[in-house]
Write a protein that holds these residues in place. Structure first.
Motif, PDB file in Angstrom:
ATOM      1  N   TRP A 112      10.096  -6.449   1.355  1.00 15.94           N
ATOM      2  CA  TRP A 112       9.196  -5.810   0.406  1.00 15.94           C
ATOM      3  C   TRP A 112       9.867  -5.726  -0.955  1.00 15.94           C
ATOM      4  CZ3 TRP A 112       8.242  -0.326   2.925  1.00 15.94           C
ATOM      5  CH2 TRP A 112       9.404   0.409   2.916  1.00 15.94           C
TER       6      TRP A 112
ATOM      7  N   ILE B 115       5.611  -7.912   1.321  1.00 13.77           N
ATOM      8  CA  ILE B 115       4.561  -6.905   1.220  1.00 13.77           C
ATOM      9  C   ILE B 115       4.874  -5.947   0.068  1.00 13.77           C
ATOM     10  CG2 ILE B 115       4.026  -7.070   3.675  1.00 13.77           C
ATOM     11  CD1 ILE B 115       5.569  -4.379   3.991  1.00 13.77           C
TER      12      ILE B 115
ATOM     13  N   VAL C 127       1.036  -4.111   9.074  1.00 12.94           N
ATOM     14  CA  VAL C 127       2.432  -4.448   8.804  1.00 12.94           C
ATOM     15  C   VAL C 127       3.308  -4.115  10.010  1.00 12.94           C
ATOM     16  CG1 VAL C 127       4.437  -3.855   7.392  1.00 12.94           C
ATOM     17  CG2 VAL C 127       2.211  -4.254   6.307  1.00 12.94           C
ATOM     18  N   ASP C 128       3.068  -2.962  10.642  1.00 14.87           N
ATOM     19  CA  ASP C 128       3.853  -2.591  11.811  1.00 14.87           C
ATOM     20  C   ASP C 128       3.644  -3.570  12.966  1.00 14.87           C
ATOM     21  OD1 ASP C 128       4.857  -0.438  10.446  1.00 14.87           O
ATOM     22  OD2 ASP C 128       3.646   1.078  11.466  1.00 14.87           O
TER      23      ASP C 128
ATOM     24  N   GLU D  53       1.819   0.367  -0.985  1.00 21.61           N
ATOM     25  CA  GLU D  53       0.641   0.260  -0.131  1.00 21.61           C
ATOM     26  C   GLU D  53       0.976   0.677   1.293  1.00 21.61           C
ATOM     27  OE1 GLU D  53      -2.661  -0.578  -1.160  1.00 21.61           O
ATOM     28  OE2 GLU D  53      -1.523   0.023  -2.929  1.00 21.61           O
ATOM     29  N   TYR D  54       2.171   0.363   1.731  1.00 21.21           N
ATOM     30  CA  TYR D  54       2.593   0.748   3.080  1.00 21.21           C
ATOM     31  C   TYR D  54       2.652   2.266   3.220  1.00 21.21           C
ATOM     32  CZ  TYR D  54       5.367   0.843   7.383  1.00 21.21           C
ATOM     33  OH  TYR D  54       5.811   1.067   8.653  1.00 21.21           O
ATOM     34  N   ARG D  55       2.921   2.959   2.120  1.00 20.25           N
ATOM     35  CA  ARG D  55       3.044   4.418   2.145  1.00 20.25           C
ATOM     36  C   ARG D  55       1.779   5.135   1.701  1.00 20.25           C
ATOM     37  NH1 ARG D  55       7.388   4.763   5.364  1.00 20.25           N
ATOM     38  NH2 ARG D  55       9.261   3.811   4.464  1.00 20.25           N
TER      39      ARG D  55
ATOM     40  N   ASN E 127       5.557  -2.085  -1.106  1.00 18.12           N
ATOM     41  CA  ASN E 127       6.062  -0.812  -0.585  1.00 18.12           C
ATOM     42  C   ASN E 127       5.043   0.314  -0.691  1.00 18.12           C
ATOM     43  OD1 ASN E 127       7.834  -2.657  -1.830  1.00 18.12           O
ATOM     44  ND2 ASN E 127       9.489  -1.171  -1.944  1.00 18.12           N
TER      45      ASN E 127
ATOM     46  N   ARG F 236      -1.884  -5.970   0.012  1.00 11.17           N
ATOM     47  CA  ARG F 236      -2.424  -5.046   1.008  1.00 11.17           C
ATOM     48  C   ARG F 236      -3.050  -5.850   2.141  1.00 11.17           C
ATOM     49  NH1 ARG F 236      -6.856  -2.192  -1.703  1.00 11.17           N
ATOM     50  NH2 ARG F 236      -5.197  -1.055  -2.788  1.00 11.17           N
TER      51      ARG F 236
ATOM     52  N   ASP G 134      -3.212  -0.833   6.253  1.00 10.38           N
ATOM     53  CA  ASP G 134      -2.093  -1.667   5.807  1.00 10.38           C
ATOM     54  C   ASP G 134      -0.844  -1.419   6.645  1.00 10.38           C
ATOM     55  OD1 ASP G 134      -0.907  -3.511   3.612  1.00 10.38           O
ATOM     56  OD2 ASP G 134       0.454  -1.794   3.643  1.00 10.38           O
ATOM     57  N   PRO G 135      -0.343  -0.194   6.774  1.00 12.93           N
ATOM     58  CA  PRO G 135       0.844  -0.012   7.625  1.00 12.93           C
ATOM     59  C   PRO G 135       0.588  -0.378   9.080  1.00 12.93           C
ATOM     60  CG  PRO G 135      -0.060   2.119   6.945  1.00 12.93           C
ATOM     61  CD  PRO G 135      -0.742   1.059   6.110  1.00 12.93           C
TER      62      PRO G 135
END
Length: 282
Positions: free
Chosen positions: A268, A239, A256-257, A243-245, A241, A215, A252-253
């Motif tokens: 990921w 990364i 990442v973005d 945590e991104y969602r 998956n 994260r 976190d997203p």
């Protein structure tokens, strides 16, 4: 001639294909002098059962806990209750933040186990090799500088009356070990700012920067990694998956973005389970 005690090789256990729990249970079962434990949560009763057995055999045990984990991690309360009913001394973190340690220290074996793995049934053992597992770092060492550092930090927390309070079976708050210097290779947040230290390393890197991160919520890391990428340092990042969602962790997203938009290569998890590792390789 001077004889020195032999050191076993350090072990970085990989639970994608290895039963890392067996080594830890063996360390517990073989300890004769003292066991110190600190965890965010524990759900695997094997650890509690074997630690209680050593305590009943006369081995001193101390456990640092954070009962605030109970609401999110079913079974943690039962593990704490098991330690308590056995008469094992427990202290709890009361300060802001959480007790995020995952460590066991074995005084007679001069060995410490620590890393990213919580004491859950799936963190140390794969459900299926390489295809269904929790990616973790599980490190076991008898390096005296590292072990002694953990002895001192555990004693610091055990005797701390500002950030910790007695939970059960605690007598006088006394230190067990001599006070040792902290190995400069280690970092113990929140007393030390890991991000500040890491960013200094990112900024100094000229060859390659690889990271696996469960994260990302601190943009200082993101900024420095993007800067490294922009100055031509090859960067690769893996990364998690879920945590991104996760709507509970929108930072976190966001981070990442930003890495994606900057052109940092990202992958990921492709296996069942979870990528819970926290690793930076420079």
């Amino acid at each position: 001639m001077c004889a020195t005690s032999a050191r076993a090789a350090d072990t970085l256990c990989d639970p994608s294909t290895t039963n890392c729990r067996t080594q830890l249970l063996t360390l517990i079962q073989q300890e004769q002098v003292g066991i110190d434990v600190g965890f965010w949560f524990m759900q695997d009763s094997r650890y509690m059962t074997e630690i209680v057995k050593r305590f009943q055999a006369g081995v001193p045990v101390r456990v640092l806990i954070d009962p605030r984990a109970n609401a999110s991690y079913p079974g943690n309360d039962q593990m704490i209750a098991g330690f308590q009913s056995a008469g094992i001394p427990l202290r709890k973190r009361t300060a802001s933040g959480i007790l995020h340690w995952k460590m066991m220290l074995f005084a007679g074996q001069n060995t410490v186990e620590f890393g990213s793995a919580n004491y859950s049934p799936d963190a140390f053992v794969p459900a299926a090799d390489y295809t269904n597992y929790v990616a973790e770092t599980v490190y076991v060492t008898d390096d005296p500088a590292v072990v002694n550092s953990f002895k001192t930090k555990f004693d610091d927390s055990w005797t701390d009356t500002s950030s910790f309070a007695n939970y059960a079976n605690v007598g006088a708050l006394t230190r067990t070990y001599p006070t040792y210097p902290i190995d400069s290779s280690l970092n113990f947040p929140p007393a030390q700012d890991y991000a500040a230290r890491a960013i200094g390393r990112y900024n100094a890197e000229t060859l390659q920067l690889d990271a696996i991160m469960f994260r990302i919520t601190d943009q200082r890391h993101t900024n420095a990694i993007i800067n490294a990428h922009n100055r031509g340092v090859p960067v690769r990042l893996i990364i998690e998956n879920d945590e991104y969602r996760d709507p509970n962790y929108m930072w976190d997203p966001w981070n990442v973005d930003r890495l994606y938009a900057a052109g940092v290569p990202l992958r990921w998890r492709g296996h069942a389970g979870e990528n819970h590792e926290k690793l930076v390789l420079l």
